[in-house]
Design an enzyme around this catalytic site. Structure first.
Site, PDB file in Angstrom:
ATOM      1  N   HIS A  66       0.841  -1.203   0.000  1.00 49.24           N
ATOM      2  CA  HIS A  66       0.000   0.000   0.000  1.00 49.24           C
ATOM      3  C   HIS A  66       0.876   1.253   0.000  1.00 49.24           C
ATOM      4  O   HIS A  66       0.643   2.193  -0.779  1.00 49.24           O
ATOM      5  CB  HIS A  66      -0.905  -0.031   1.236  1.00 49.24           C
ATOM      6  CG  HIS A  66      -1.691   1.216   1.467  1.00 49.24           C
ATOM      7  ND1 HIS A  66      -3.044   1.310   1.211  1.00 49.24           N
ATOM      8  CD2 HIS A  66      -1.331   2.439   1.950  1.00 49.24           C
ATOM      9  CE1 HIS A  66      -3.467   2.521   1.518  1.00 49.24           C
ATOM     10  NE2 HIS A  66      -2.444   3.232   1.971  1.00 49.24           N
ATOM     11  N   GLU A  67       1.891   1.270   0.861  1.00 53.40           N
ATOM     12  CA  GLU A  67       2.757   2.448   0.946  1.00 53.40           C
ATOM     13  C   GLU A  67       3.605   2.617  -0.312  1.00 53.40           C
ATOM     14  O   GLU A  67       3.853   3.737  -0.754  1.00 53.40           O
ATOM     15  CB  GLU A  67       3.648   2.359   2.190  1.00 53.40           C
ATOM     16  CG  GLU A  67       2.886   2.387   3.504  1.00 53.40           C
ATOM     17  CD  GLU A  67       1.930   3.563   3.591  1.00 53.40           C
ATOM     18  OE1 GLU A  67       2.274   4.656   3.103  1.00 53.40           O
ATOM     19  OE2 GLU A  67       0.820   3.390   4.133  1.00 53.40           O
TER      20      GLU A  67
ATOM     21  N   HIS B 271       2.065   4.621  -3.051  1.00 50.00           N
ATOM     22  CA  HIS B 271       2.226   6.074  -2.934  1.00 50.00           C
ATOM     23  C   HIS B 271       3.582   6.513  -3.490  1.00 50.00           C
ATOM     24  O   HIS B 271       3.696   7.593  -4.079  1.00 50.00           O
ATOM     25  CB  HIS B 271       2.112   6.497  -1.469  1.00 50.00           C
ATOM     26  CG  HIS B 271       0.739   6.338  -0.891  1.00 50.00           C
ATOM     27  ND1 HIS B 271      -0.389   6.851  -1.492  1.00 50.00           N
ATOM     28  CD2 HIS B 271       0.305   5.719   0.239  1.00 50.00           C
ATOM     29  CE1 HIS B 271      -1.458   6.562  -0.757  1.00 50.00           C
ATOM     30  NE2 HIS B 271      -1.061   5.869   0.293  1.00 50.00           N
TER      31      HIS B 271
ATOM     32  N   GLU C 129      -6.280   6.932  -0.957  1.00 52.35           N
ATOM     33  CA  GLU C 129      -6.100   5.780  -0.079  1.00 52.35           C
ATOM     34  C   GLU C 129      -6.846   4.558  -0.617  1.00 52.35           C
ATOM     35  O   GLU C 129      -6.358   3.431  -0.520  1.00 52.35           O
ATOM     36  CB  GLU C 129      -6.583   6.124   1.334  1.00 52.35           C
ATOM     37  CG  GLU C 129      -5.709   7.139   2.047  1.00 52.35           C
ATOM     38  CD  GLU C 129      -4.263   6.682   2.162  1.00 52.35           C
ATOM     39  OE1 GLU C 129      -4.030   5.484   2.401  1.00 52.35           O
ATOM     40  OE2 GLU C 129      -3.362   7.529   2.003  1.00 52.35           O
TER      41      GLU C 129
END
Length: 638
Positions: free
Chosen positions: A166-167, A170, A247
């Site tokens: 997930h990170e 970004h 998100e």
């Protein structure tokens, strides 16, 4: 998710942020002008206020907000590590012997290798029991991944992978630069509240009652406090509005990356049932709230929430989710407090069959795997498991060398050595002249192990060395880059391995040294870079084909993808292709994201031409993607 589509989304988010910020500033300016009128009347001036005072007041407020925003952004000029350190996080040592931290490093390194990114700096918030994480920086080269102690205490390996994936989305999608800008802008519009609070405190300390000048100061402070907290209200709304949709996209990217929903969904479920949830205790948690994996507070406020509700996020990942599952999970966690997978010091990487790792150690020139499924702008579909296999296939002595600055320096110089003995002797003399005999001996000691590596492991090993290389003094980094250039140009023939190594490190180290100067999305359209596209595709086709006829066929497929209906003429790349290729990559980096997608599609068309991906194509594709600031397409060979 599609990297190029996400880039367009980030651009829209940036425009949305600018509009909201301008509206917030206009409101603050108007409120401050009203305060000026109040002050004028309080001090007993009843004649008409000059319009010039309004103008001066507005200019002062706008200038003050701009200066405060610039100051905050400037304070984060070191990139990801400055953000991590601002919340009290500490770096995780590359040679840590702690099993939990070793597992964390392994997971992050696997994701970096799979996506074609340098390994980021890794930080831990030791005092935070909630499950949370964030990525920060201006570009992948200066990125930092920060996790809480709750992450490594409570999550299984699969769940930790989901959070890290997930990170990384970004990092890949350009969200980090936007997040740092948002930190600066929010500081600018919230600073009036800080000033008002300080004035109230000073005024209260000097006088127990509001009278005379102290009374006027108290009223001014109260007004500033009101204006400031109005700015705070708008700032939190901006923060929530920009972050929330990104998100959801990052959750979907994590699923695509890891090829399973159980990991990230499991992490979200544990946040839902644990008392600490995802809450942070650090005082400036709201400043980084838009960067986090979960909410910064222990209560959910729909006005200020930077993420969709937890149960909504879980249902998107698992449509059949029922609330009763959380009850059962809470009961099982109470009966087994250590709910994550057991981690031993002997086994801290993904379970990859030994045969797979052994096969990767063989120095072959091609990987006989179909590549028809390659897609640009995406990560996942097998690349994660392959990255873990690559990582395990590297000898322990070399991974240890990659962990410390001086040994990492020796390692990358050993990777740059030629296989020809006579040329290697000249290269060693060049290294000794640049760094001294001791380092040259260290390079020589590593040379035999490096020479035995599979070609596909070379660039991942550079990625593992990157955090240590960044710790070298700037002067030593510059000497490394100039020495690599000298090694590459030592003979008239350009060695592809040496060139790819030098180009990759130059792009990434220079960006890491000057984070704020990292390139942003370009604006050029594809026809403006036609010659550059033709040259880059020609080099890839030539190095990935058995003969000139096969290279021409591969190149024509690429040209049909990039410029359909055009009949270009094939030209075999010259022996001195390096400098034109360099200029072509710099030119293509200025393309808009949609045009870069077409370039990557064209390269993949050339790679697909013979049905397999060679080691040369692997290295070139990794270097091209790094130069264009795109993620590496998923494939078993890269």
């Amino acid at each position: 998710m599609d990297f190029f589509a996400q880039q367009a989304h980030v651009r829209r988010s940036t425009r949305f942020l600018v509009v909201l910020f301008v509206l917030a500033v206009l409101f603050i300016v108007a409120a401050t002008d009203v305060l000026v009128v109040m002050m004028w009347l309080i001090w007993g001036h009843h004649h008409r206020l000059s319009p010039s005072v309004w103008v001066i007041s507005s200019i002062v407020v706008v200038g003050f907000i701009a200066l405060c925003s610039m100051y905050r952004i400037r304070s984060l000029s070191d990139g990801g590590k400055s953000v991590a350190e601002s919340v009290g996080a500490v770096p995780v040592s590359p040679d840590t012997s702690d099993p939990q931290l070793r597992q964390l490093r392994n997971v992050i390194e696997e994701v970096a290798i799979a996506s074609g990114l340098p390994v980021p700096d890794i930080y831990l918030m030791q005092d935070e029991r909630g499950i949370n994480a964030f990525a920060a920086g201006y570009s992948p080269s200066d990125a930092a991944i920060c996790v809480t102690q709750g992450c490594i205490d409570q999550l299984s390996r699969d769940e930790l992978q989901g959070v890290i994936a997930h990170e990384f989305s970004h990092v890949l999608n350009g969200d980090m630069r936007l997040n740092i800008r948002l930190m600066g802008l929010l500081f600018g519009i919230m600073v009036l509240a800080i000033i008002g609070r300080q004035m109230m405190w000073v005024g209260g300390g000097r006088s127990g009652r509001l009278s005379g000048d102290d009374g006027r100061q108290g009223l001014i402070a109260l007004a500033l406090l009101g204006i400031g907290y109005t700015g705070y209200f708008f700032g939190r709304l901006i923060q929530a509005g920009v972050a929330r949709s990104r998100e959801s996209l990052a959750d979907a990217s994590a699923v695509q990356f890891t090829r399973q929903t159980a990991g990230i969904a499991g992490a979200l479920k544990k946040i839902a049932v644990l008392d600490d949830g995802s809450a942070l205790q650090v005082g400036n948690r709201h400043e980084v709230a838009h960067m986090l994996f979960g909410e910064a507070d222990d209560t959910y406020d729909p006005w200020y929430a930077t993420h969709p509700p937890l149960r909504e996020r879980i249902r998107v990942l698992e449509p059949g989710f029922q609330n009763e599952e959380l009850v059962r999970l809470a009961e099982s966690m109470r009966s087994a407090p250590a709910a994550r997978d057991a981690v031993s010091s002997e086994t801290t990487a993904a379970a990859i069959p030994a045969a797979a790792g052994a096969a990767l150690l063989q120095p072959t020139s091609a990987i006989g795997t179909p590549v028809a499924s390659l897609q640009p702008g995406q990560v996942g579909t097998g690349s994660f498991e392959h990255a873990a296999a690559l990582q395990q296939s590297i000898p322990t002595t070399l991974t240890s060398a990659a962990q410390q600055p001086e040994s990492a320096l020796s390692l990358v110089l050993a990777l740059a050595l030629s296989a020809h003995d006579d040329l290697q002797a000249q290269q060693r003399r060049t290294i000794a002249n640049a760094f001294g005999d001791d380092l040259q001996y260290a390079v020589t000691a590593l040379a035999s192990q490096v020479e035995a590596l599979s070609p596909v492991v070379r660039m991942p090993l550079v990625a593992l060395s990157f955090p240590a290389l960044k710790q070298l003094p700037d002067g030593r980094q510059q000497t490394l880059l100039s020495t690599l250039e000298a090694l590459v140009g030592m003979d008239s023939k350009v060695d592809l391995d040496e060139y790819c190594l030098a180009r990759l490190l130059r792009v990434q180290l220079l960006e890491a040294m000057r984070p704020r100067r990292a390139p942003v999305d370009g604006l050029k359209k594809l026809p403006a870079c036609r010659d550059s596209v033709m040259l880059v595709c020609a080099v890839v086709a030539a190095y990935g084909s058995a003969d000139d006829a096969a290279a021409r066929r591969a190149w024509l497929l690429a040209m049909d993808q990039a410029f359909p209906g055009v009949a270009p003429t094939w030209q075999t790349p010259s022996l001195d292709w390096q400098q034109p290729f360099e200029r072509a990559l710099d030119d293509l980096d200025g393309l808009m994201p949609a045009a870069k997608e077409i370039v990557i599609l064209s390269l993949l068309s050339a790679i697909r031409a013979d049905g397999v991906i060679s080691a040369a194509e692997t290295e070139l594709l990794r270097v091209i993607c790094a130069s264009l600031h795109c993620p590496l397409p998923p494939q078993s060979g890269a």
